[in-house]
Design an enzyme around this catalytic site. Structure first.
Site, short mmCIF file in Angstrom:
data_model
loop_
_atom_site.label_atom_id
_atom_site.label_comp_id
_atom_site.label_asym_id
_atom_site.label_seq_id
_atom_site.Cartn_x
_atom_site.Cartn_y
_atom_site.Cartn_z
N GLY A 37 -0.62 -1.41 -0.62
CA GLY A 37 -0.08 -2.52 0.18
C GLY A 37 0.32 -3.69 -0.69
O GLY A 37 1.44 -3.78 -1.19
N CYS A 38 -0.61 -4.61 -0.88
CA CYS A 38 -0.32 -5.85 -1.60
C CYS A 38 0.09 -5.62 -3.05
O CYS A 38 1.04 -6.25 -3.54
CB CYS A 38 -1.53 -6.78 -1.55
SG CYS A 38 -1.95 -7.30 0.13
N VAL A 39 -0.60 -4.74 -3.75
CA VAL A 39 -0.27 -4.48 -5.15
C VAL A 39 1.14 -3.90 -5.24
O VAL A 39 1.98 -4.39 -6.00
CB VAL A 39 -1.30 -3.55 -5.82
CG1 VAL A 39 -0.84 -3.12 -7.20
CG2 VAL A 39 -2.66 -4.23 -5.90
N THR A 42 3.91 -6.47 -4.36
CA THR A 42 4.09 -7.43 -5.44
C THR A 42 4.82 -6.80 -6.62
O THR A 42 5.71 -7.41 -7.22
CB THR A 42 2.73 -8.00 -5.88
OG1 THR A 42 2.15 -8.69 -4.76
CG2 THR A 42 2.87 -8.95 -7.05
#
Length: 110
Positions: A37-39, A42
């Site tokens: 998700g976040c990794v 980004t």
């Protein structure tokens, strides 16, 4: 520097890219939760901003090990170099002192 984010990517709705450009950064080292998700969000955004991206393999976490492994594989195939923390640390320690002209900061002030 702490950047508060409300969406998966650290770039979305934040001033991160402005800070990186101000500091003349051309590379980013990414760690975090969740790998898929976040990794990943980004990393894709950093790649889209033409930054060189390294993901610290053992600096990421995902609840599902299969999802974690596939996300690392996919990012390594397309957007980033996925490396173990020891290798990233050795590289960072090998950089000469005073290489970057960073602005002075102050501790304890938000």
């Amino acid at each position: 520097m702490v950047i508060h984010k409300q969406k998966p990517s650290a770039f979305h709705g934040t001033n991160l890219i402005d800070y990186l450009f101000l500091l003349k950064c051309d590379s980013l080292i990414v760690m975090g939760t969740a790998t898929s998700g976040c990794v990943r969000a980004t990393v894709v955004d950093a790649f889209s901003h033409n930054l060189r991206v390294t993901v610290v393999e053992d600096g990421c976490f995902e609840r599902c090990q299969a999802s974690h492994a596939m996300s690392l594989f996919d990012m390594n195939s397309k957007y980033a170099d996925v490396l173990p923390s020891g290798e990233v640390r050795t590289f960072m320690e090998g950089l000469e002192s005073g290489l970057f002209d960073l602005p002075a900061g102050s501790l304890g002030k938000a």
